[in-house]
Write an enzyme that holds these catalytic residues in place. Structure first.
Site, PDB file in Angstrom:
ATOM      1  N   HIS A   1       6.874   0.415  13.696  1.00  0.00           N
ATOM      2  CA  HIS A   1       7.236   1.821  13.212  1.00  0.00           C
ATOM      3  C   HIS A   1       6.259   2.888  13.681  1.00  0.00           C
ATOM      4  CE1 HIS A   1       9.327   4.546  10.895  1.00  0.00           C
ATOM      5  NE2 HIS A   1      10.472   3.993  10.860  1.00  0.00           N
TER       6      HIS A   1
ATOM      7  N   LEU B   1       0.977  -1.122  -0.002  1.00  0.00           N
ATOM      8  CA  LEU B   1      -0.044   0.170   0.008  1.00  0.00           C
ATOM      9  C   LEU B   1       1.016   1.235   0.011  1.00  0.00           C
ATOM     10  CD1 LEU B   1      -3.373   0.485   1.854  1.00  0.00           C
ATOM     11  CD2 LEU B   1      -1.564   2.319   2.134  1.00  0.00           C
TER      12      LEU B   1
END
Lengths: 353, 348, 348, 353
Positions: free
Chosen positions: D243, D134
């Protein structure tokens, strides 16, 4: 019929059940001392108060009985069955499974890329809840008793308890299913694996495990992974498969969303089914309603609504009620209210089933 | 004097190709592939000519030549079985499973993947033609490889080994059927061929890293562990007579045994100076001895009838000296040789 | 003649208790527990008296006694280190990780759990008082245990070993801190104590069955692998002089090295008949020799100055003979003894 | 804005995206040949017809682009982003994870009973579907673009595709989340583990994995289990953590019911989240309705209804529509209908979001 926490006075009836179930039902050995301890542990569990801010609930045993309130009081024949929830397995004694895992092995030189199905001895379920010890006595089983839906009551009442006392349980719940046996009552999985490493009979291994004496597993069973393809076809065919008699119980758990995720019993290869507690259909779909006691209520044709109390855990009661709620109110007959020990304005947890 | 063992040169490629093609079953370490053989012969020649002070990637190819100059046998020593890669074996081990609770103690046999043999020197790839002297050539090359190691101990590892083909039965390889087949889903000959064409390191990549429990193997596979093929029983005896003993390692594909010896426990031989006579005096201690020359780049060894004279020189006749390319007063390595005749005596 | 090594009897229990209690650090194989010691002494005595044709559960306890009859040192040999249970060690191994894709080859060191040493004989539990002759007593018992093995080879395994305490630093045990602590969540002394009170088999139950990768250990733990504690460096040298060499095995708790030797490669000694004189003739080859008696049930050994006469008899003086309970014409086992003096020389 | 299958003509725009994403986005390396192959594989996948009776669907790549139909035709600037579904990972190259498992170890002698958290190198997800790749380009991101909900469209349109072409997918789906990095852009997990065994930089390892060249993992990484407690605290703290920039994506997947089940990336320790496809909320809650094209419709205040076509896979289109369905009919403006290439009477799959 009603579900309630076991009590000290149930010891005779419980022992009668232990005799009736026989050695195959490993969590209820015919040992009075063991059963007395079990009841004491359960009483202590129900009575324990619970700080809802605890991250990790303590290990507890919630042991229930199914009482036939149509029988005379004080009769040992009032106890129709039992069921239990262990809130956290594996904290006091190791809890072993084989986990089926895939190992990739590949070689560019050979242009080979495969995965290998492998059994790992693991304790991944340490800390999960377990539903267990479900038994319905002969007299309350069979075709004639089917309309009573006693088995469903025993099995599903536990979900209502868990929904009501959610803080006493961890994220996940599991149930262990009896594995496949051949016509002579032998387990091909055991014969191909456990028997090669353990100097005891299946029944004794199963019995020791039921008593929580599992040290021998870590000591004697292979601790390195085992390639499934090394097992003979008969044993492989047992992996994750249930005993014929266990199929209805498995189907009921599957309907509640418990799934086989690749964990099997180390002795008979039977599947463990499991779910996140919040995903269990009976828990997700249950709702609460206030009690309104009324005379002359009509009943549904068959028991379709399970009701459970929401007060103190030690006073837990569950049973069928004759109809569903309307606008957050559940109408009960005086008899139903008395069975559940509730009164006008009390809150019940309800489940359509 | 009849047969001479000598280091092979690229000129021997056709003779070796023919032997490789004839070998049944095909030899893992001697592929019938001309380019690879040429490469190997060139590398063997270069290694012998080079100054090497510890074992590395070298392999040394020897041939046995008749008096008529016909090459009738070949054999190889790899300085390190692993070379740049790993030489994988299964090591036989015993686990102890004991339970205080049950008051029992069981020994559970396992096979566990090992790379230990990567660091040992491998004697391999013995093949012959169907020449009438083939058996003698095999014996000569077996002894000549040990002489090569005695001649250049610094070029070889402290442990030497040979791998004997595993047990077969009616065209099947029971160990493979019970073990490797599960991992490779190909047939034994396929994988055996792949193993002979270059690196064997895929074996360690494909076989699972954890040990195999013997109680879970089928009986045929279990019985084949460490059992040499019927036509290798003579080789087994012959190596045992050379001081090799069964190791705990077996081949991962066919379960065949590895025999090992300590380099420093093998007969080292004696360096003596050559004394060339028209004929070796009869009587005076004349006996068969394995004599190896010392010229760099051209290793030669032969079983000659010689004797050691009162000045401690090794006396041999002119023909033998010519075969060995040895001049009077040149040092030669002399190793006692037991000339008993074996029955048929295949590969390794 | 001064010190005698002899098989211990239950009467020695108080002396041994005192030494066990004094040992710092406590000896894994010598618990200061009177009941256990009594049991062990009785079992040692019974084993020596019995006819034993292969190693089993036996352990043999020796003591060193001064001329004055004071017991100042003790040491033990276990016929099998594992006995009824397993003797677990970490074996140092090297895996080869090679990738054709990346064109690299790496050697990855691991420690893998091993039971191999269960089947070897263990020399252990050397302790002394602070008597002035303690160092000599240690040397004597080291040699006497080997003499016991030479005297009764059939009672011991083909491999012998001793385990030296591992490296410590400022009261910490770096190997334990980096390895065992993760599995036991107790401190080293706790577990060490548990290990000394009976079975060590819990070590194998608690430590995971798969190998440890050295690259994942902290530097202190890694550096301690196979490193003897500073106060065991003399023992290390002494055992190496006896023909023991570092094995690939280390202790699972403290990482200390195991030294091993092959029973059959140790000096076997010679059976000679005793010749008792008032004094050993000076000159005539008189030298220190380790002499062991052969009476069943009462093993005795001592370093005496003796000589071998022209009839091949072992000549010793009356005191020595009395210490060894040896009569003239009785066979004794004679082993050359190198009497170099060591510096301080602790346990094992 | 609309989602559609990638086409051969998108190659320039795709390469522009590959340049823009940089080496960190490993599934889109800046290699024209690789991208051409990827498009060809995707086209073949969309065009493939599917026998719904197949037990095990084939491995396919469904690669979508987000097209900004407000931009001029033929402009490379029409491509606003991309996303993809791999229908079955691990069939062509090994698919590795570390699985966190619990090993029991206990000793009655020591009265010790513990479990040990351990990392197992495994390929348990072989055969599962993966949502991946994505990317939303800069210009279509940020505060100003937020009302367009482009990220949601990219992410959720995939669930509608999977709901519509369920037979092309297996039972389970997963998504791999980027792991935690320190302020200098280094992964403490990599430094403590991967780096000790691999002679290459993190970026190269990550890149090779993105290209499907994973042989080196099986060859070089430890194949025996690793005790988590041996890793330094910094590396342990990365296990299963994402992250910072990945948190919104994780939150969106969590809302759809994808959960962390103990599988982490072997290089950076980032979590894999996963679910049974039939349990994914966007799939379970989506419904179909018939199209009715009408002039002059009012729009909801913000895009709240996702619509996707249900015809041939190769003609798949998805986008926001301005309102929800009523009585199984979805009213579309002519512009919406044209964007989705549907007409009166066609069926759309709809999801309120």
């Amino acid at each position: 019929m009603l579900i309630r926490p076991i009590e000290e006075g149930d010891i005779d009836a419980l022992q009668a059940i232990a005799v009736e179930t026989g050695p195959g039902f490993t969590s209820l050995p015919d040992s009075r001392d063991f059963l007395i301890d079990k009841i004491a542990h359960a009483r202590e569990s129900f009575q324990r108060s619970h700080d809802t801010t605890d991250d990790a609930p303590e290990a507890a045993l919630y042991f229930f009985v199914l009482e036939d309130d149509s029988q005379p009081l004080e009769s040992a024949e009032r106890l129709a069955g039992c069921c239990a929830i262990e809130s956290r397995v594996g904290l006091e004694a190791p809890f072993y499974h084989y986990r089926i895992g895939q190992l990739a092995h590949s070689s560019s030189h050979l242009e080979l890329h495969r995965t290998l199905d492998t059994l790992f001895l693991c304790s991944d379920h340490t800390g999960s809840a377990e539903v267990c010890s479900l038994y319905l006595r002969e007299r309350w089983r069979g075709e004639a008793q089917r309309p009573m839906r006693n088995g469903t009551l025993l099995s599903r009442a536990r979900w209502l308890f868990m929904a009501g006392f959610r803080e006493r349980f961890p994220d996940r719940v599991l149930a262990e299913m009896r594995g496949r046996f051949d016509d002579d009552g032998n387990s091909p999985f055991w014969e191909a694996l456990g028997q090669k490493f353990l100097p005891i009979e299946f029944q004794r291994a199963d019995h020791l495990t039921g008593m929580g004496e599992k040290g021998f597993i870590g000591e004697m069973m292979p601790r390195h992974p085992i390639c499934i393809s090394f097992l003979p076809p008969g044993a492989r065919a047992c992996i994750g498969q249930v005993h014929t008699q266990t199929r209805p119980a498995l189907a009921m758990l599957n309907r509640d969303g418990l799934r086989f995720e690749g964990y099997i019993d180390i002795f008979d290869g039977g599947p463990t089914v499991e779910a996140y507690i919040d995903d269990v259909r009976s828990i997700r779909d249950s709702r609460t309603a206030r009690v309104s006691v009324q005379e002359a209520l009509s009943n549904d044709e068959r028991p379709g609504w399970l009701a459970a109390t929401t007060g103190a855990a030690v006073d837990f009661r569950a049973g069928w009620v004759g109809r569903g709620p309307q606008d957050d109110v559940i109408a009960l007959t005086p008899e139903e209210a008395q069975r559940l020990k509730v009164d006008n304005g009390d809150t019940l947890r309800l489940l359509a089933t | 004097m009849s047969l001479i063992a000598r280091s092979a040169t690229p000129d021997d490629v056709d003779a070796i190709m023919a032997m490789a093609a004839m070998a049944r079953p095909a030899l893992t370490n001697l592929p019938a592939d001309r380019d690879r053989l040429m490469q190997r012969l060139a590398s063997s020649q270069a290694a012998l000519a080079a100054s090497v002070d510890r074992p590395g990637d070298e392999q040394y190819v020897l041939v046995a030549e008749t008096e008529a100059g016909e090459v009738i046998a070949t054999a190889t020593v790899k300085a390190l079985a692993g070379g740049r890669e790993a030489y994988y074996t299964y090591r036989q081990e015993t686990l102890i499973h004991a339970s205080q609770q049950l008051d029992v103690r069981r020994e559970v046999d396992i096979l566990s993947i090992s790379h230990e043999m990567s660091h040992a020197s491998l004697l391999c790839a013995l093949a012959t033609t169907d020449h009438g002297q083939a058996d003698s050539a095999r014996r000569l090359l077996r002894a000549a490889r040990l002489a090569l190691i005695a001649r250049f101990p610094e070029r070889f590892a402290a442990t030497l080994f040979v791998a004997l083909s595993g047990y077969r039965e009616g065209g099947r390889t029971p160990f493979w059927d019970g073990v490797g087949r599960h991992f490779f889903s190909r047939d034994f000959d396929d994988i055996h061929r792949a193993a002979s064409l270059g690196s064997r390191s895929f074996i360690g990549e494909v076989m699972p890293p954890f040990p195999l429990y013997l109680p879970l193997l089928d009986d045929h596979a279990r019985d084949a562990i460490g059992r040499a093929g019927d036509n290798h029983l003579n080789a087994l005896t012959a190596w045992q007579q050379e001081g090799f003993r069964l190791s705990r390692h077996v081949d991962m594909l066919d379960g065949g045994p590895l025999l090992e010896a300590s380099r420093d426990h093998l007969p080292h031989g004696q360096w003596l100076t050559a004394q060339i006579d028209d004929a070796v005096p009869e009587g005076a201690g004349a006996r068969p001895m394995l004599i190896a020359s010392q010229r760099r780049g051209d290793f030669r060894a032969s079983v000659v009838t010689g004797c050691i004279n009162e000045r401690g020189q090794c006396v041999m006749d002119v023909d033998s000296a010519r075969g060995l390319s040895v001049d009077t007063d040149e040092p030669v390595l002399v190793i006692p040789f037991d000339g008993t005749e074996d029955a048929e005596d295949p590969s390794c």
